[in-house]
Scaffold this active site. Structure first.
Site, PDB file in Angstrom:
ATOM      1  N   HIS A   1       1.473   3.856   2.419  1.00  0.00           N
ATOM      2  CA  HIS A   1       0.278   3.793   1.568  1.00  0.00           C
ATOM      3  C   HIS A   1      -0.034   5.174   0.975  1.00  0.00           C
ATOM      4  O   HIS A   1      -0.337   5.290  -0.219  1.00  0.00           O
ATOM      5  CB  HIS A   1      -0.937   3.298   2.356  1.00  0.00           C
ATOM      6  CG  HIS A   1      -0.953   1.830   2.591  1.00  0.00           C
ATOM      7  ND1 HIS A   1      -0.981   0.908   1.576  1.00  0.00           N
ATOM      8  CD2 HIS A   1      -0.954   1.111   3.747  1.00  0.00           C
ATOM      9  CE1 HIS A   1      -0.997  -0.316   2.084  1.00  0.00           C
ATOM     10  NE2 HIS A   1      -0.978  -0.216   3.404  1.00  0.00           N
TER      11      HIS A   1
ATOM     12  N   HIS B   1       4.035   2.162   7.954  1.00  0.00           N
ATOM     13  CA  HIS B   1       3.235   1.326   7.045  1.00  0.00           C
ATOM     14  C   HIS B   1       2.129   2.158   6.396  1.00  0.00           C
ATOM     15  O   HIS B   1       1.942   2.117   5.173  1.00  0.00           O
ATOM     16  CB  HIS B   1       2.640   0.156   7.842  1.00  0.00           C
ATOM     17  CG  HIS B   1       1.728  -0.732   7.065  1.00  0.00           C
ATOM     18  ND1 HIS B   1       2.040  -2.033   6.791  1.00  0.00           N
ATOM     19  CD2 HIS B   1       0.500  -0.518   6.511  1.00  0.00           C
ATOM     20  CE1 HIS B   1       1.049  -2.584   6.092  1.00  0.00           C
ATOM     21  NE2 HIS B   1       0.100  -1.683   5.925  1.00  0.00           N
ATOM     22  N   GLU B   2       1.402   2.915   7.222  1.00  0.00           N
ATOM     23  CA  GLU B   2       0.287   3.712   6.700  1.00  0.00           C
ATOM     24  C   GLU B   2       0.785   4.903   5.886  1.00  0.00           C
ATOM     25  O   GLU B   2       0.188   5.252   4.861  1.00  0.00           O
ATOM     26  CB  GLU B   2      -0.634   4.160   7.835  1.00  0.00           C
ATOM     27  CG  GLU B   2      -1.245   3.019   8.642  1.00  0.00           C
ATOM     28  CD  GLU B   2      -1.944   1.947   7.812  1.00  0.00           C
ATOM     29  OE1 GLU B   2      -2.437   2.257   6.703  1.00  0.00           O
ATOM     30  OE2 GLU B   2      -1.997   0.788   8.260  1.00  0.00           O
TER      31      GLU B   2
END
Length: 168
Positions: free
Chosen positions: A80, A76-77
């Site tokens: 980003h 998820h990170e």
């Protein structure tokens, strides 16, 4: 490394490298390896620092949810960071980020975690209005005490008043 065992850090690094390798193959280019840190507090599981190419993980939640962090939070990170490197400043969980989550990592584009947060949740204080009671975080409580903020009930529009009770 702050507050994390070596084995857990090693597993996180492996997951991070696997994500970057997938992205390198998918986009056919080389992305820089992000720095991994464990200096995140509160209820957030992870946070990407776009300009620093850094991911900060919550060490307490990581220890309590190892598998989910390795399989979901780290990708998820990373998504980003990749979104920022590919598209610049766009909506944090917008179409570009979602396409990376689903296309590169083959994961659902979930924007929030469902981890138990009792071990990292800060103190809360009870406030009330005419119609009900509210728990306020210590941050909001302190703002009220310093006369920097006041909070209003959305239903009855009355200013919330501290009851004198600390909930946790």
């Amino acid at each position: 490394m702050k507050k994390i065992e070596f084995e857990l850090h090693y597993q996180a690094q492996k997951a991070l490298h696997a994500c970057i390798d997938k992205a390198n193959r998918y986009f056919q280019r080389q992305f820089p390896m992000p720095l991994l840190s464990y200096q995140l507090r509160g209820k957030a599981a992870g946070k990407a620092y776009l300009q620093l190419n850094q991911i900060r993980l919550n060490p307490i939640l990581f220890k309590e949810n190892k598998t989910a962090f390795l399989e979901e939070v780290i990708p998820h990170e990373v998504a980003h960071l990749l979104t920022y490197q590919l598209y610049g400043r766009v909506k944090p969980h917008g179409a570009e980020w979602q396409s990376i989550m689903q296309g590169v990592f083959l994961l659902p584009a979930n924007t929030t975690h469902q981890f138990a947060v009792a071990s990292v949740q800060g103190k809360t204080f009870q406030y009330r209005c005419q119609c009900r009671e509210f728990p306020l975080t210590i941050r909001r409580h302190n703002k009220v005490l310093r006369n920097e903020a006041s909070y209003t009930c959305q239903k009855c529009r009355q200013t919330l008043i501290f009851t004198g009770i600390q909930l946790s």
